[in-house]
Design a protein around this motif. Structure first.
Motif, mmCIF file in Angstrom:
data_model
loop_
_atom_site.group_PDB
_atom_site.id
_atom_site.type_symbol
_atom_site.label_atom_id
_atom_site.label_comp_id
_atom_site.label_asym_id
_atom_site.label_seq_id
_atom_site.Cartn_x
_atom_site.Cartn_y
_atom_site.Cartn_z
ATOM 1 N N TYR A 85 -34.822 42.357 66.593
ATOM 2 C CA TYR A 85 -34.754 42.800 67.927
ATOM 3 C C TYR A 85 -35.493 42.072 68.918
ATOM 4 C CZ TYR A 85 -34.365 45.936 71.929
ATOM 5 O OH TYR A 85 -34.538 46.014 73.147
ATOM 6 N N ARG A 86 -36.830 42.066 68.569
ATOM 7 C CA ARG A 86 -37.606 41.328 69.587
ATOM 8 C C ARG A 86 -37.383 39.921 69.893
ATOM 9 N NH1 ARG A 86 -42.203 44.243 71.595
ATOM 10 N NH2 ARG A 86 -42.322 46.652 70.745
ATOM 11 N N LYS A 89 -34.242 39.535 71.877
ATOM 12 C CA LYS A 89 -34.751 40.117 73.167
ATOM 13 C C LYS A 89 -35.324 38.820 73.920
ATOM 14 C CE LYS A 89 -37.069 43.525 75.671
ATOM 15 N NZ LYS A 89 -38.276 44.735 75.540
ATOM 16 N N HIS A 90 -36.370 38.256 72.980
ATOM 17 C CA HIS A 90 -36.997 37.117 73.609
ATOM 18 C C HIS A 90 -36.139 35.792 73.856
ATOM 19 C CE1 HIS A 90 -40.677 34.456 74.163
ATOM 20 N NE2 HIS A 90 -39.792 33.529 73.579
ATOM 21 N N ASN A 92 -32.986 36.232 74.777
ATOM 22 C CA ASN A 92 -32.356 36.179 75.800
ATOM 23 C C ASN A 92 -33.125 36.292 77.040
ATOM 24 O OD1 ASN A 92 -29.784 37.532 77.231
ATOM 25 N ND2 ASN A 92 -30.858 39.618 77.271
ATOM 26 N N SER A 93 -34.304 36.656 77.145
ATOM 27 C CA SER A 93 -35.245 36.475 78.003
ATOM 28 C C SER A 93 -35.300 35.120 78.507
ATOM 29 C CB SER A 93 -36.526 36.878 77.695
ATOM 30 O OG SER A 93 -37.370 36.851 78.756
ATOM 31 N N TYR A 123 -26.464 40.348 67.576
ATOM 32 C CA TYR A 123 -27.269 40.360 68.908
ATOM 33 C C TYR A 123 -26.322 40.534 69.956
ATOM 34 C CZ TYR A 123 -28.634 36.941 72.628
ATOM 35 O OH TYR A 123 -28.886 36.804 73.823
ATOM 36 N N ASN A 127 -27.337 43.558 72.981
ATOM 37 C CA ASN A 127 -27.146 43.149 74.429
ATOM 38 C C ASN A 127 -26.087 44.522 74.777
ATOM 39 O OD1 ASN A 127 -29.256 41.415 74.724
ATOM 40 N ND2 ASN A 127 -27.730 39.685 74.693
ATOM 41 N N LEU A 130 -27.716 47.854 74.953
ATOM 42 C CA LEU A 130 -28.814 47.879 75.977
ATOM 43 C C LEU A 130 -28.523 47.918 77.374
ATOM 44 C CD1 LEU A 130 -31.930 47.479 76.506
ATOM 45 C CD2 LEU A 130 -31.546 45.128 76.311
ATOM 46 N N GLN A 131 -27.410 47.090 77.481
ATOM 47 C CA GLN A 131 -26.759 47.137 79.009
ATOM 48 C C GLN A 131 -26.272 48.368 79.169
ATOM 49 O OE1 GLN A 131 -27.417 44.498 81.064
ATOM 50 N NE2 GLN A 131 -27.022 46.060 82.494
ATOM 51 N N ARG A 149 -38.353 43.883 83.941
ATOM 52 C CA ARG A 149 -38.102 43.124 82.916
ATOM 53 C C ARG A 149 -37.128 42.149 82.808
ATOM 54 N NH1 ARG A 149 -41.857 46.218 82.049
ATOM 55 N NH2 ARG A 149 -42.263 47.193 80.379
#
Length: 191
Positions: A85-86, A89-90, A92-93, A123, A127, A130-131, A149
């Motif tokens: 997950y991280r 997320k990374h 995506n960031s 993935y 997302n 999360l959204q 964030r």
């Protein structure tokens, strides 16, 4: 201090000991899984420092939440999903914050797709979920979370923009993160 040799205990037994704040149980879990988790993160990110940071974040989170930690799958699976997950997320960031060129973004997406269609679907599902959770936050809470964030602004900058105190910004972020954790908890239990 525990008299039992911790390396002889199961993961579940270590988690129970960890919940009481025993640092040696934490160290044993860390030693059992760090290399495996680091390798998985490094294989996805191709950047050793970022992979190390992600694994450290997972273990810091475990330590910080040790008293309320509830693991309903194997510890190995739980940690693997947390790192996965991280990493996602990374990545995506990276897309949002560093504004990769279309070619670089295509390369990263191709790498993800090459690893597994299932991972790419997961993935997208993470997302999407999360959204949904972020969109359901109260308006000010959502705005503060997105500024922090997604836009990468500091608490001080957000406070100045919204004419609020930094303590209020911290409260909104804490509230948002708690809502997100709750909203995603069921999702991760089903992976």
């Amino acid at each position: 201090m525990i008299d039992v040799k911790l390396n002889m205990l199961s993961d579940d037994e270590l988690i129970q000991i960890l919940k009481s704040g025993e640092e040696q149980a934490f160290t044993e879990l860390y030693n059992r899984y760090w290399k495996k988790l680091f390798t998985a993160a490094a294989n996805k990110l191709h950047h050793l420092e970022e992979a190390e940071d992600i694994v450290q974040q997972v273990f810091v989170s475990i330590w910080n939440r040790r008293e309320e930690l509830e693991i309903h799958s194997s510890v190995s699976s739980y940690l693997a999903v947390a790192v996965k997950y991280r990493v996602l997320k990374h990545l995506n960031s990276r897309f949002k914050h560093k504004h990769f060129s279309d070619i670089a973004a295509e390369e990263v997406i191709t790498e993800l797709a090459d690893d597994s269609t299932q991972e790419w679907l997961e993935y997208n599902e993470v997302n999407r979920r999360l959204q949904q959770v972020v969109d359901a936050l109260p308006e000010k809470c959502r705005l503060v979370y997105e500024m922090s964030r997604i836009e990468g602004r500091s608490h001080k900058e957000i406070a100045a923009t919204m004419d609020l105190s930094e303590k209020t910004i911290e409260w909104y972020i804490t509230k948002a993160l708690k809502s997100i954790r709750t909203g995603l908890k069921i999702f991760f239990l089903t992976l």
